[in-house]
Design an enzyme around this catalytic site. Structure first.
Site, short mmCIF file in Angstrom:
data_model
loop_
_atom_site.label_atom_id
_atom_site.label_comp_id
_atom_site.label_asym_id
_atom_site.label_seq_id
_atom_site.Cartn_x
_atom_site.Cartn_y
_atom_site.Cartn_z
N SER A 7 36.95 43.52 53.78
CA SER A 7 36.29 44.02 52.58
C SER A 7 35.72 45.41 52.85
O SER A 7 34.88 45.58 53.74
CB SER A 7 35.17 43.08 52.17
OG SER A 7 34.27 43.77 51.33
N HIS A 32 40.57 44.18 50.72
CA HIS A 32 39.72 43.58 49.69
C HIS A 32 38.79 44.66 49.14
O HIS A 32 37.97 45.24 49.87
CB HIS A 32 38.93 42.43 50.30
CG HIS A 32 38.14 41.64 49.31
ND1 HIS A 32 38.69 40.70 48.48
CD2 HIS A 32 36.82 41.66 49.02
CE1 HIS A 32 37.75 40.17 47.73
NE2 HIS A 32 36.60 40.74 48.02
N ASP A 34 35.88 45.52 46.63
CA ASP A 34 34.79 44.93 45.85
C ASP A 34 34.30 45.92 44.80
O ASP A 34 33.67 46.93 45.12
CB ASP A 34 33.63 44.56 46.78
CG ASP A 34 33.92 43.28 47.55
OD1 ASP A 34 34.31 42.29 46.91
OD2 ASP A 34 33.76 43.29 48.78
N MET A 36 31.83 46.52 41.75
CA MET A 36 30.59 45.99 41.15
C MET A 36 30.05 46.98 40.13
O MET A 36 30.07 48.19 40.38
CB MET A 36 29.55 45.76 42.24
CG MET A 36 30.04 44.87 43.37
SD MET A 36 28.70 44.50 44.52
CE MET A 36 29.59 43.65 45.82
N HIS A 65 38.64 42.78 43.68
CA HIS A 65 37.71 41.72 43.29
C HIS A 65 36.76 42.33 42.28
O HIS A 65 35.82 43.04 42.64
CB HIS A 65 36.98 41.23 44.56
CG HIS A 65 35.95 40.18 44.30
ND1 HIS A 65 35.04 39.80 45.27
CD2 HIS A 65 35.68 39.43 43.20
CE1 HIS A 65 34.25 38.86 44.76
NE2 HIS A 65 34.62 38.62 43.52
N MET A 67 33.87 42.37 40.09
CA MET A 67 32.58 41.72 39.76
C MET A 67 31.96 42.54 38.64
O MET A 67 30.95 43.23 38.82
CB MET A 67 31.69 41.68 41.01
CG MET A 67 32.16 40.65 42.02
SD MET A 67 31.48 40.95 43.67
CE MET A 67 32.68 42.10 44.29
N MET A 136 33.94 31.82 46.07
CA MET A 136 32.84 32.62 46.62
C MET A 136 32.01 31.72 47.54
O MET A 136 31.53 30.67 47.10
CB MET A 136 31.95 33.19 45.51
CG MET A 136 32.57 34.29 44.68
SD MET A 136 33.15 35.72 45.63
CE MET A 136 31.64 36.29 46.42
N ASP A 174 35.37 34.18 50.40
CA ASP A 174 34.72 35.49 50.47
C ASP A 174 33.21 35.33 50.58
O ASP A 174 32.56 34.78 49.68
CB ASP A 174 35.08 36.27 49.19
CG ASP A 174 34.50 37.67 49.15
OD1 ASP A 174 33.97 38.14 50.17
OD2 ASP A 174 34.61 38.31 48.07
C1 DX5 Z 1 30.21 39.96 47.98
C2 DX5 Z 1 31.59 40.54 48.16
C3 DX5 Z 1 32.18 40.30 49.48
C4 DX5 Z 1 31.44 40.97 50.63
C5 DX5 Z 1 31.67 40.13 51.83
O1 DX5 Z 1 29.85 40.08 46.65
O2 DX5 Z 1 32.46 39.97 47.21
O3 DX5 Z 1 33.56 40.67 49.50
O4 DX5 Z 1 31.89 42.26 50.90
O5 DX5 Z 1 30.90 40.63 52.85
P1 DX5 Z 1 30.54 39.78 54.15
O6 DX5 Z 1 31.84 39.39 54.80
O7 DX5 Z 1 29.71 40.70 54.95
O8 DX5 Z 1 29.80 38.56 53.67
ZN ZN Z 2 34.64 40.30 47.43
#
Ligand code: DX5
Ligand code: ZN
Length: 218
Positions: A7, A32, A34, A36, A65, A67, A136, A174
């Protein structure tokens, strides 16, 4: 076959390509990403412009991903930026089946993410339309959180649901996954493993990735 999905949330954003190349050269299959929006989750990260810049130099599968609220408004932009797989949150979609068809209309793969409190039952009737389900294992929004143990039976439940419908759907996990606990999620049925801080905060990324594979390929 287990796939690793580092990620980029835990990468150095000022040296993003350099960090991504490290995990690509170490043989990781997925990147991956992320995304947000500060609404669906209390954090803001990156958008399609950064994905597009990375795409020029990176050959990994781009796994977005999302969010974000109203993901339908942004799906095309992420596809155009070069994403191969788009994952939306069940909790952010009022008409989830429609959103999945929207993703698939662009000929990319589609996935649904479930927050820890969201039952797998919510996707039972659209499972056959999905390429991947993301369980998750932390509440979304931040990297570096602790793995929620009660997600193990949830992964097993999803695995059983996929098998009982005779489907071939990937199970991604994840949040809080490390070389020390990856065996548990793989045993439960996960085959796409996201790891942020465990990989990018490591002093020896290659060695950490080897540890993940060794402990995951049971
Ligand atoms: C959290 C993200 C994850 C995050 C995971 O909202 O979706 O992808 O980056 O990070 P670690 O592996 O550090 O928990
Ligand atoms: Zn993620």
């Amino acid at each position: 076959m287990i796939k690793l999905a580092p990620s980029i949330l835990a990468a150095d954003f000022a040296r993003l390509l350099e960090d991504v190349k490290k995990v690509e050269n170490a043989g990781c299959e997925y990147l991956h990403i992320d995304v947000m929006d500060g609404h669906f989750v209390p954090n803001i990260t990156l958008g399609p412009a950064i994905v597009k810049s990375l795409r020029k130099d990176v050959g990994m599968v781009f796994d977005a991903h999302l969010m974000i609220e109203n993901p339908d408004n942004y799906i095309k932009e992420f596809v155009d930026a070069g994403c191969d797989l788009i994952v939306v949150h069940e909790e952010a979609c009022r008409h989830l089946h429609r959103t999945i068809q929207n993703i698939k209309s662009y000929k990319v793969k589609a996935g649904v993410a479930l927050n820890p409190a969201t039952p797998v039952e919510t996707i039972k009737h659209i499972l056959k339309d999905l390429d991947m389900v993301l369980i998750m294992t932390v509440n979304p929004g931040f990297g570096g959180q602790s793995f929620i143990e009660s997600m193990i039976p949830k992964i097993e439940e999803l695995k059983n649901m996929i098998e009982s419908q005779n489907l071939n759907v990937d199970i991604q996990v994840d949040g809080g996954i490390k070389p020390e606990n990856v065996d548990k999620v793989v045993k439960a049925g996960a085959n796409v493993i996201v790891a942020g801080s465990a990989i990018f905060n490591s002093d020896n990324i290659n060695e950490t990735i080897k540890q993940f594979r060794k402990n995951a390929d049971l």
